[in-house]
Design an enzyme around this catalytic site. Sequence first.
Site, PDB file in Angstrom:
ATOM      1  N   ASP A  39       0.855  -1.189   0.000  1.00 40.02           N
ATOM      2  CA  ASP A  39       0.000   0.000   0.000  1.00 40.02           C
ATOM      3  C   ASP A  39       0.894   1.243   0.000  1.00 40.02           C
ATOM      4  OD1 ASP A  39      -3.203   0.542   1.052  1.00 40.02           O
ATOM      5  OD2 ASP A  39      -1.764   2.201   1.128  1.00 40.02           O
ATOM      6  N   HIS A  72      -6.888  -5.610   2.448  1.00 38.98           N
ATOM      7  CA  HIS A  72      -5.734  -5.073   3.167  1.00 38.98           C
ATOM      8  C   HIS A  72      -5.195  -6.161   4.094  1.00 38.98           C
ATOM      9  CE1 HIS A  72      -6.793  -0.714   2.339  1.00 38.98           C
ATOM     10  NE2 HIS A  72      -7.967  -1.272   2.154  1.00 38.98           N
ATOM     11  N   GLY A 113     -15.319   3.306   3.871  1.00 37.74           N
ATOM     12  CA  GLY A 113     -14.162   4.067   3.413  1.00 37.74           C
ATOM     13  C   GLY A 113     -13.521   3.535   2.152  1.00 37.74           C
ATOM     14  N   GLN A 114     -14.282   2.764   1.357  1.00 34.09           N
ATOM     15  CA  GLN A 114     -13.696   2.266   0.108  1.00 34.09           C
ATOM     16  C   GLN A 114     -13.394   3.445  -0.821  1.00 34.09           C
ATOM     17  OE1 GLN A 114     -16.055  -0.578  -2.146  1.00 34.09           O
ATOM     18  NE2 GLN A 114     -14.347  -1.012  -3.561  1.00 34.09           N
ATOM     19  N   ASN A 145     -12.770  -3.098   2.536  1.00 38.27           N
ATOM     20  CA  ASN A 145     -13.746  -2.034   2.716  1.00 38.27           C
ATOM     21  C   ASN A 145     -14.736  -2.066   1.551  1.00 38.27           C
ATOM     22  OD1 ASN A 145     -12.440  -1.022   5.058  1.00 38.27           O
ATOM     23  ND2 ASN A 145     -10.931   0.003   3.771  1.00 38.27           N
ATOM     24  N   HIS A 167     -10.244  -5.225  -3.270  1.00 33.94           N
ATOM     25  CA  HIS A 167      -8.916  -5.399  -2.679  1.00 33.94           C
ATOM     26  C   HIS A 167      -9.073  -5.720  -1.202  1.00 33.94           C
ATOM     27  CE1 HIS A 167      -9.946  -1.105  -2.424  1.00 33.94           C
ATOM     28  NE2 HIS A 167      -9.267  -1.070  -1.292  1.00 33.94           N
TER      29      HIS A 167
HETATM   30  P1  DGP Z   1      -9.692   1.516   0.374  1.00 38.38           P
HETATM   31  O1  DGP Z   1      -9.900   2.740   1.228  1.00 38.38           O
HETATM   32  O2  DGP Z   1     -10.061   0.262   1.115  1.00 38.38           O
HETATM   33  O3  DGP Z   1     -10.337   1.625  -0.979  1.00 38.38           O
HETATM   34  O4  DGP Z   1      -8.123   1.403   0.167  1.00 38.38           O
HETATM   35  C1  DGP Z   1      -7.435   1.881  -0.942  1.00 38.38           C
HETATM   36  C2  DGP Z   1      -5.970   1.754  -0.624  1.00 38.38           C
HETATM   37  O5  DGP Z   1      -5.256   1.882  -1.829  1.00 38.38           O
HETATM   38  C3  DGP Z   1      -5.445   2.818   0.330  1.00 38.38           C
HETATM   39  O6  DGP Z   1      -4.975   2.197   1.523  1.00 38.38           O
HETATM   40  C4  DGP Z   1      -4.299   3.470  -0.422  1.00 38.38           C
HETATM   41  C5  DGP Z   1      -4.026   2.517  -1.554  1.00 38.38           C
HETATM   42  N1  DGP Z   1      -3.608   3.154  -2.786  1.00 38.38           N
HETATM   43  C6  DGP Z   1      -4.275   4.149  -3.440  1.00 38.38           C
HETATM   44  N2  DGP Z   1      -3.624   4.482  -4.563  1.00 38.38           N
HETATM   45  C7  DGP Z   1      -2.530   3.679  -4.615  1.00 38.38           C
HETATM   46  C8  DGP Z   1      -1.460   3.545  -5.559  1.00 38.38           C
HETATM   47  O7  DGP Z   1      -1.380   4.225  -6.582  1.00 38.38           O
HETATM   48  N3  DGP Z   1      -0.503   2.616  -5.278  1.00 38.38           N
HETATM   49  C9  DGP Z   1      -0.568   1.824  -4.168  1.00 38.38           C
HETATM   50  N4  DGP Z   1       0.426   0.952  -3.999  1.00 38.38           N
HETATM   51  N5  DGP Z   1      -1.562   1.916  -3.269  1.00 38.38           N
HETATM   52  C10 DGP Z   1      -2.529   2.832  -3.495  1.00 38.38           C
END
Ligand code: DGP
Length: 116
Positions: free
Chosen positions: A32, A104, A95-96, A89, A102
Site C-alpha cells: 500500500d 488489506h 471508506g472504500q 472495505n 482489494h
Molecule cells: P480503500 O480505502 O479500502 O479503498 O483502500 C485503498 C488503498 O489503496 C489505500 O490504503 C491506499 C491505496 N492506494 C491508493 N492508490 C494507490 C497507488 O497508486 N498505489 C498503491 N500501492 N496503493 C494505493
Amino acid sequence: MSDPNCLFCKIAAREVPAEILRESDRVVAFRDVNPQAPTHILLIPKEHIESLAEVGDAHGSLLADIVQAAAHLARTEGIDEGGWRFVSNVGPDAGQAVFHLHFHLLGGRPMGWPPG
Ligand code: DGP
C-alpha cells in the site's frame, strides 16, 4: 475483464508502478502506498470486480487463492506469529476509495478493535 480507467487494473498490468510482492495468473499483491501498519499489503484479483458486493458463486476459488496468498505473505513478512488483520472495505461507510476489489493485509503492530 479489466477496466482501462481503474488504478488497480493498471497496477496489475504494470502500467502504474507499485512494489509487487507476489503474482499468480489471477492474483496480485503489492505494498500500500499509504501504509497504516509496518506491513500493509493489498491483494487484488486481476479480474476487475468492484467490491465484495459484486462477488458471486463463480468467485469461490479466486477468493481462496487470495486468502492463501495473504497467509503466505504473512509468513514471509514475519507477521504470522504476532498476528495479522485481513479486511476489505465495501462502499462509502467503510471508506472504500478504490473500486476494484482489494483486501488489506495489515500487521507488525498491535491493533485495536473495533476499528475506527
Ligand atoms: P480503500 O480505502 O479500502 O479503498 O483502500 C485503498 C488503498 O489503496 C489505500 O490504503 C491506499 C491505496 N492506494 C491508493 N492508490 C494507490 C497507488 O497508486 N498505489 C498503491 N500501492 N496503493 C494505493
